[in-house]
Design a protein around this motif. Structure first.
Motif, PDB file in Angstrom:
ATOM      1  N   GLU A 111       0.848  -1.186   0.000  1.00 15.72           N
ATOM      2  CA  GLU A 111       0.000   0.000   0.000  1.00 15.72           C
ATOM      3  C   GLU A 111       0.886   1.239   0.000  1.00 15.72           C
ATOM      4  O   GLU A 111       2.062   1.192   0.398  1.00 15.72           O
ATOM      5  CB  GLU A 111      -0.925   0.025   1.216  1.00 15.72           C
ATOM      6  CG  GLU A 111      -0.220   0.197   2.541  1.00 15.72           C
ATOM      7  CD  GLU A 111      -1.181   0.404   3.699  1.00 15.72           C
ATOM      8  OE1 GLU A 111      -0.685   0.693   4.796  1.00 15.72           O
ATOM      9  OE2 GLU A 111      -2.396   0.281   3.508  1.00 15.72           O
ATOM     10  N   ARG A 135       6.334   2.076  -1.119  1.00 15.16           N
ATOM     11  CA  ARG A 135       5.133   1.382  -0.672  1.00 15.16           C
ATOM     12  C   ARG A 135       5.460   0.528   0.548  1.00 15.16           C
ATOM     13  O   ARG A 135       6.618   0.153   0.772  1.00 15.16           O
ATOM     14  CB  ARG A 135       4.594   0.496  -1.796  1.00 15.16           C
ATOM     15  CG  ARG A 135       4.005   1.272  -2.945  1.00 15.16           C
ATOM     16  CD  ARG A 135       3.467   0.382  -4.035  1.00 15.16           C
ATOM     17  NE  ARG A 135       4.536  -0.353  -4.709  1.00 15.16           N
ATOM     18  CZ  ARG A 135       4.330  -1.281  -5.639  1.00 15.16           C
ATOM     19  NH1 ARG A 135       3.097  -1.599  -6.007  1.00 15.16           N
ATOM     20  NH2 ARG A 135       5.343  -1.899  -6.217  1.00 15.16           N
ATOM     21  N   ASP A 195      -3.571  -3.889  -7.945  1.00 11.76           N
ATOM     22  CA  ASP A 195      -2.119  -3.733  -7.966  1.00 11.76           C
ATOM     23  C   ASP A 195      -1.556  -4.944  -8.701  1.00 11.76           C
ATOM     24  O   ASP A 195      -1.455  -6.022  -8.134  1.00 11.76           O
ATOM     25  CB  ASP A 195      -1.556  -3.649  -6.545  1.00 11.76           C
ATOM     26  CG  ASP A 195      -0.082  -3.283  -6.514  1.00 11.76           C
ATOM     27  OD1 ASP A 195       0.657  -3.759  -7.404  1.00 11.76           O
ATOM     28  OD2 ASP A 195       0.342  -2.549  -5.603  1.00 11.76           O
TER      29      ASP A 195
END
Length: 249
Positions: free
Chosen positions: A13, A25, A90
């Motif tokens: 994330e 991330r 993703d």
């Protein structure tokens, strides 16, 4: 008694605005998974994304793999165009976790899929997904029931021939519901073992290879009534018992 090592496929994330490293991330998992696995007697580890050449070594260090919840699986991975109701994906995480699943299968590791993890197993086996529950039924159950995230939201019917039925010893099971996508066409060797009242697929098992169960609900967020699922998973991991980590007496 030895402790089996359970690898959790981490999710990436974006860093929060307060982070000193905004372009990096973060790899994370839900602490509910850790708590349930530890309670069942396992040593959980969060698996980072590594190059494919290192993946076999990483999986070989584990006795079992847990594929957790997370964002929507990219529709291109099951040959569909993105619908406006599909959430963000993703692709890096999707591809890595599919590789993780396939390597675990190759090395005969037991696998537990939860929510997105179940969908990922199905996609990896060549199946498809409903990109939103409203695309499946005209009168669907409100599956993303966030108000009851840790308690029973609706019932599912378990197949009498399923491993889940043998674990829970009931035809009807109360579950929470935090998903908006679900299995559409089951993939190869994917056996449907639970459905909700709107005919949504709530659990699958693989009919070949090592123990592999996927559930659409979040058992890690529920009470002790879900412990038997994690205990069964850990029992399978103990019987596999070939990780490269030292054992705890």
């Amino acid at each position: 008694m030895s402790k089996p090592v359970i690898g959790l496929g981490g999710v990436l994330e974006k860093a929060p605005p307060t982070s000193a490293f905004p372009s990096f991330r973060r790899l994370f998992t839900n602490e509910g998974y850790l708590s349930k696995l530890q309670k069942a007697g396992a040593l959980p580890i969060l698996l980072p994304m590594v190059p494919p050449t290192d993946l076999e070594l990483l999986v070989s260090l584990c006795d079992g793999i847990l594929l957790p919840g997370g964002p929507d699986v990219d529709p291109s991975l099951y040959n569909q165009e993105r619908h406006e109701l599909c959430g963000p994906s993703d692709m890096d995480v999707d591809r890595y976790q599919i590789q993780l699943f396939r390597m675990a299968r190759k090395l005969n590791k037991p696998i537990l899929g939860i929510c997105r993890g179940t969908q990922l197993i199905n996609v990896a086996q060549g199946g498809t997904l409903f990109q939103d529950y409203r695309l499946q039924s005209e009168k669907p159950i409100a599956h993303p029931d966030y108000e009851r995230w840790g308690s029973k939201s609706h019932q599912v019917e378990l197949s009498p021939q399923s491993k889940l039925y043998k674990l829970f010893k009931t035809h009807t099971l109360g579950v929470n519901s935090l998903h908006h996508q679900s299995v559409a066409k089951p993939g190869e060797h994917c056996i449907v073992t639970a459905r909700s009242a709107d005919d949504s697929i709530e659990a699958i098992e693989l009919s070949s290879g090592a123990w592999c169960i996927g559930v659409q609900w979040h058992p890690e967020a529920m009470g002790s009534e879900m412990d038997c699922l994690f205990e069964a998973f850990i029992k399978q991991a103990l019987s596999q018992g070939k990780s490269g980590f030292p054992r705890t007496p």
